[in-house]
Structures are given as structure tokens and as C-alpha cells.
Design a protein around this motif. Structure first.
Motif, PDB file in Angstrom:
ATOM      1  N   GLY A  65       0.808  -1.221   0.000  1.00 24.21           N
ATOM      2  CA  GLY A  65       0.000   0.000   0.000  1.00 24.21           C
ATOM      3  C   GLY A  65       0.837   1.264   0.000  1.00 24.21           C
ATOM      4  N   PHE A  66       2.069   1.186   0.520  1.00 24.23           N
ATOM      5  CA  PHE A  66       2.965   2.347   0.470  1.00 24.23           C
ATOM      6  C   PHE A  66       3.295   2.729  -0.976  1.00 24.23           C
ATOM      7  N   PHE A  67       3.098   1.800  -1.908  1.00 28.40           N
ATOM      8  CA  PHE A  67       3.327   2.049  -3.331  1.00 28.40           C
ATOM      9  C   PHE A  67       2.009   2.255  -4.080  1.00 28.40           C
ATOM     10  N   ASP A  68       0.947   2.532  -3.327  1.00 28.98           N
ATOM     11  CA  ASP A  68      -0.392   2.773  -3.897  1.00 28.98           C
ATOM     12  C   ASP A  68      -0.962   1.543  -4.591  1.00 28.98           C
ATOM     13  N   ILE A  69      -0.603   0.385  -4.150  1.00 27.09           N
ATOM     14  CA  ILE A  69      -1.143  -0.849  -4.726  1.00 27.09           C
ATOM     15  C   ILE A  69      -2.303  -1.312  -3.858  1.00 27.09           C
ATOM     16  N   PRO A  70      -3.505  -1.403  -4.406  1.00 26.20           N
ATOM     17  CA  PRO A  70      -4.674  -1.766  -3.602  1.00 26.20           C
ATOM     18  C   PRO A  70      -4.642  -3.224  -3.158  1.00 26.20           C
ATOM     19  N   GLU A  71      -5.363  -3.495  -2.089  1.00 24.75           N
ATOM     20  CA  GLU A  71      -5.394  -4.842  -1.532  1.00 24.75           C
ATOM     21  C   GLU A  71      -5.906  -5.863  -2.546  1.00 24.75           C
ATOM     22  N   SER A  72      -6.861  -5.463  -3.360  1.00 24.95           N
ATOM     23  CA  SER A  72      -7.394  -6.398  -4.352  1.00 24.95           C
ATOM     24  C   SER A  72      -6.308  -6.854  -5.327  1.00 24.95           C
ATOM     25  N   THR A  73      -5.420  -5.938  -5.713  1.00 28.43           N
ATOM     26  CA  THR A  73      -4.317  -6.288  -6.606  1.00 28.43           C
ATOM     27  C   THR A  73      -3.319  -7.199  -5.908  1.00 28.43           C
ATOM     28  N   VAL A  74      -3.065  -6.936  -4.640  1.00 32.28           N
ATOM     29  CA  VAL A  74      -2.147  -7.779  -3.875  1.00 32.28           C
ATOM     30  C   VAL A  74      -2.650  -9.222  -3.859  1.00 32.28           C
ATOM     31  N   ARG A  75      -3.951  -9.389  -3.643  1.00 34.79           N
ATOM     32  CA  ARG A  75      -4.519 -10.740  -3.602  1.00 34.79           C
ATOM     33  C   ARG A  75      -4.368 -11.439  -4.957  1.00 34.79           C
ATOM     34  N   VAL A  76      -4.567 -10.712  -6.019  1.00 35.26           N
ATOM     35  CA  VAL A  76      -4.418 -11.298  -7.351  1.00 35.26           C
ATOM     36  C   VAL A  76      -2.966 -11.718  -7.590  1.00 35.26           C
ATOM     37  N   VAL A  77      -2.031 -10.851  -7.212  1.00 34.93           N
ATOM     38  CA  VAL A  77      -0.610 -11.120  -7.452  1.00 34.93           C
ATOM     39  C   VAL A  77      -0.139 -12.339  -6.670  1.00 34.93           C
ATOM     40  N   VAL A  78      -0.458 -12.399  -5.372  1.00 35.61           N
ATOM     41  CA  VAL A  78       0.013 -13.543  -4.587  1.00 35.61           C
ATOM     42  C   VAL A  78      -0.661 -14.838  -5.048  1.00 35.61           C
ATOM     43  N   GLY A  79      -1.893 -14.724  -5.523  1.00 32.29           N
ATOM     44  CA  GLY A  79      -2.559 -15.910  -6.068  1.00 32.29           C
ATOM     45  C   GLY A  79      -1.844 -16.437  -7.298  1.00 32.29           C
ATOM     46  N   ARG A  80      -1.422 -15.532  -8.169  1.00 26.78           N
ATOM     47  CA  ARG A  80      -0.699 -15.953  -9.369  1.00 26.78           C
ATOM     48  C   ARG A  80       0.668 -16.507  -9.018  1.00 26.78           C
ATOM     49  N   LEU A  81       1.349 -15.877  -8.077  1.00 26.73           N
ATOM     50  CA  LEU A  81       2.659 -16.374  -7.675  1.00 26.73           C
ATOM     51  C   LEU A  81       2.550 -17.766  -7.058  1.00 26.73           C
ATOM     52  N   ARG A  82       1.481 -18.002  -6.340  1.00 28.85           N
ATOM     53  CA  ARG A  82       1.276 -19.330  -5.754  1.00 28.85           C
ATOM     54  C   ARG A  82       1.015 -20.364  -6.853  1.00 28.85           C
ATOM     55  N   ARG A  83       0.182 -20.006  -7.819  1.00 28.74           N
ATOM     56  CA  ARG A  83      -0.107 -20.937  -8.917  1.00 28.74           C
ATOM     57  C   ARG A  83       1.121 -21.204  -9.770  1.00 28.74           C
ATOM     58  N   ASP A  84       1.992 -20.201  -9.888  1.00 26.03           N
ATOM     59  CA  ASP A  84       3.202 -20.356 -10.700  1.00 26.03           C
ATOM     60  C   ASP A  84       4.323 -21.082  -9.966  1.00 26.03           C
ATOM     61  N   GLY A  85       4.105 -21.419  -8.712  1.00 29.13           N
ATOM     62  CA  GLY A  85       5.100 -22.171  -7.966  1.00 29.13           C
ATOM     63  C   GLY A  85       6.146 -21.352  -7.258  1.00 29.13           C
ATOM     64  N   TRP A  86       5.900 -20.044  -7.070  1.00 30.06           N
ATOM     65  CA  TRP A  86       6.871 -19.183  -6.395  1.00 30.06           C
ATOM     66  C   TRP A  86       6.521 -18.957  -4.928  1.00 30.06           C
ATOM     67  N   LEU A  87       5.259 -19.118  -4.562  1.00 28.71           N
ATOM     68  CA  LEU A  87       4.820 -18.927  -3.179  1.00 28.71           C
ATOM     69  C   LEU A  87       4.088 -20.162  -2.680  1.00 28.71           C
ATOM     70  N   VAL A  88       4.180 -20.410  -1.384  1.00 28.91           N
ATOM     71  CA  VAL A  88       3.344 -21.395  -0.706  1.00 28.91           C
ATOM     72  C   VAL A  88       2.595 -20.655   0.393  1.00 28.91           C
ATOM     73  N   SER A  89       1.462 -21.197   0.801  1.00 29.00           N
ATOM     74  CA  SER A  89       0.654 -20.529   1.830  1.00 29.00           C
ATOM     75  C   SER A  89       0.208 -21.533   2.881  1.00 29.00           C
ATOM     76  N   ARG A  90      -0.110 -21.020   4.037  1.00 27.00           N
ATOM     77  CA  ARG A  90      -0.687 -21.821   5.112  1.00 27.00           C
ATOM     78  C   ARG A  90      -1.657 -20.952   5.893  1.00 27.00           C
ATOM     79  N   ARG A  91      -2.561 -21.587   6.587  1.00 26.92           N
ATOM     80  CA  ARG A  91      -3.531 -20.862   7.405  1.00 26.92           C
ATOM     81  C   ARG A  91      -3.019 -20.790   8.839  1.00 26.92           C
ATOM     82  N   GLU A  92      -3.186 -19.646   9.432  1.00 25.74           N
ATOM     83  CA  GLU A  92      -2.881 -19.447  10.846  1.00 25.74           C
ATOM     84  C   GLU A  92      -4.072 -18.730  11.461  1.00 25.74           C
ATOM     85  N   GLY A  93      -4.985 -19.527  12.027  1.00 18.27           N
ATOM     86  CA  GLY A  93      -6.238 -18.953  12.479  1.00 18.27           C
ATOM     87  C   GLY A  93      -7.057 -18.504  11.283  1.00 18.27           C
TER      88      GLY A  93
END
Length: 300
Positions: free
Chosen positions: A67-95
Motif C-alpha cells: 500500500g505504500f506504493f499505492d497498490i490496492p489490496e485487491s491487486t495484492v490478492r491477485v498477485v500472490v494468487g498468481r505467484l502461488r499458482r506459478d510455484g513461487w509462493l506457498v501458503s498456510r492458514r494461521e487462524g
């Protein structure tokens, strides 16, 4: 290592969460005004900051930082989703929260890039060239293009389409990347030219130092006044983080093009070394303030 959208923090705009006047003046717009793609920012945050803080980040904290770079939360969610699908990120749930981390492949990519960006060879040159002659079947054009990109990344220059040279020993990296069980055949040699004039001629054939030197001087012209102002009035808070990440973004293209030639092979007034030293000095200068704001975000 970067693709996708972006917003930017431009001189004169104060909607980035940073209070007070910026150390960046209107004449420095090119230095910090260019957009940075969110995908690049994610990698840079992990590579320069999050690796030292557990190597993972909550989605809400990542959204705040981008957000410090004016990137909205909706865009962040799209980006991390693509990075996860492309094999660059993994995710886990914590609560109720989602926590992201880089995959091993992403860390390897970052580590190799970091080494090229933040280090320069300083040992005396032996006078020997490492020469690579490669052969790739015509049916494997994509492999051949990837090989050429890798050779350029390692600092090799092309004497002819299949003959590349470097003054540095990159045999270990080459063997690891191309172990010999694929379509690429590599022959690696150590060689010397007849005299110093021949070495200079080889450099002129393998690399365009004139263009690279012009780009280094333009970079210095952009960033020297910014760094001088930072020394007089160090930026604080989000502004320091934004400026430091823009510094990296604006410099990191050079290692893809600069073969890091020893002093004997570059002009006496070569600006590459001065640009590297300014980059390291500025990166260190902004470190404490940038890490402080990141720490505050992660602690929330």
C-alpha cells in the motif's frame, strides 16, 4: 523476475502515507517516479527484508507494505494468487489469516540474483579468459535462448553466436545449471590472448561498453543528488522503505548487462564502479529507517 501491474509514489504526491516533504525533488522524478510492478515488490520484500524476519509474511501485512506504493489490496490478492499458482509462493492458514512464504525454487532465484547485484569481483585478473563453445539442436530453440540469457547473466559476452567469453571462472555455476544430461553440449576452455591489445579488442567485440557507460552515467546523474539530500535529511518511515526499494529497482538491471570486467579491461574513467559504490552506500544509508517501518508493520 518481475511481471504484472503497478502504482507509483511520485514527487509532489503525499498520498503514500508519508508525512512531510520528500527528500526527492521534481528534478529527480526519473529516479523514483517510475512504476514498480507488484510482483517485483513481493520478491524484493522477501529478498531484502522478510528473509531476515522468519521468511514469511501475513497477507494483511503484505497488503500494508504494498500500500505504500499505492497498490490496492485487491491487486495484492491477485498477485500472490498468481505467484502461488506459478510455484513461487506457498501458503498456510494461521487462524483466520493466510501466511505466505517463498518456495525453495524462488529462494534459489533470489539468492543468485542477490549475489550478482550486491557483489563485485575484486580479485586481480589472471589474464586468462574462460571460453564456452556450445551446441544446441535446432529443434531446441527455447533451450538455446535460455542458455544465452544465463550466459549473459553470468557475465559472458558473445564473440559469435556459439562462442562466449568471460574473465571470471563460472565453471561451477555452469556445471550446476547444465549438468550435461540434456540437449545442451558445452565445451569449456581457459585461454589467453597474445597481448593486451588483443584483450581490448575481445572486449569491444563481446560487449557494448559505450552504451553501458552512458546508462551508468545517467543513473549516477539521477541518484547522486537524491543520496546527497538523504545524507543531509535522512528520510523516515514509509518514505525510506519506498526510496530504498526504488533504488534497488533502478539499479538491478545493470548486473544483467555488466560483465564485471577487471580494471585492466575497462576505460580509466569507467562509471560502473562508482555507480556500484553509490548504490551500496545508499542502500546502507536507508537501511535502518526502512527496516524500522517494516518492523512496525509486521508487529501490528
Amino acid at each position: 523476475m518481475a511481471k504484472v501491474l503497478d502504482g507509483s509514489v511520485l514527487p509532489g504526491r503525499r498520498d503514500d502515507g508519508v508525512k512531510g516533504d520528500s527528500v526527492v525533488e521534481d528534478g529527480d522524478a526519473d529516479a523514483v517516479g517510475a512504476t514498480i510492478k507488484p510482483r517485483s515488490l513481493v520478491f524484493d520484500l522477501f529478498g531484502d527484508y522478510l528473509r531476515y524476519r522468519g521468511g514469511e509474511v501475513r497477507l494483511r501485512h503484505l497488503s500494508t507494505l504494498l500500500g505504500f506504493f499505492d497498490i490496492p489490496e485487491s491487486t495484492v490478492r491477485v498477485v500472490v494468487g498468481r505467484l502461488r499458482r506459478d510455484g513461487w509462493l506457498v501458503s498456510r492458514r494461521e487462524g483466520r489469516e493466510t501466511v505466505y512464504a517463498l518456495t525453495d525454487a524462488a529462494w534459489r532465484l533470489l539468492d543468485e540474483g542477490r549475489d550478482r547485484i550486491f557483489r563485485r569481483a575484486d580479485e586481480a585478473w589472471s589474464g586468462e579468459w574462460q571460453m564456452i563453445i556450445y551446441s544446441v539442436p535446432e529443434t531446441e530453440r527455447a533451450v538455446r535462448d535460455q542458455l544465452r540469457k544465463r550466459l549473459a547473466w553470468w557475465g559472458f559476452g558473445s564473440l559469435s553466436p556459439s562462442v562466449w567469453i568471460s574473465p571470471h571462472d563460472r565453471a561451477a555455476a555452469i556445471s550446476e545449471a547444465f549438468p550435461g544430461d540434456g540437449p545442451v553440449r558445452l565445451d569449456v576452455f581457459r585461454s589467453r590472448s597474445d597481448n593486451g591489445t588483443s584483450d581490448a579488442e575481445l572486449v569491444g567485440r563481446a560487449w557494448d561498453l559505450d552504451e553501458l557507460g552512458r546508462d551508468y552515467r545517467a543513473w549516477l546523474q539521477r541518484w547522486e543528488p537524491v543520496v546527497r539530500r538523504c545524507r543531509r535529511e535522512p528520510p523516515q518511515g514509509a518514505e525510506a522503505l519506498v526510496l530504498r526499494m526504488r533504488l534497488v529497482r533502478d539499479y538491478r538491471g545493470f548486473p544483467f548487462r555488466d560483465p564485471d570486467l577487471p580494471a585492466e579491461l575497462v576505460p580509466d574513467d569507467w562509471p560502473g564502479r562508482r555507480a556500484f559504490e553509490l548504490f551500496i552506500d545508499a542502500h546502507d544509508l536507508l537501511k535502518a529507517s526502512a527496516e524500522a517501518v517494516l518492523g512496525a508493520v509486521l508487529a501490528d
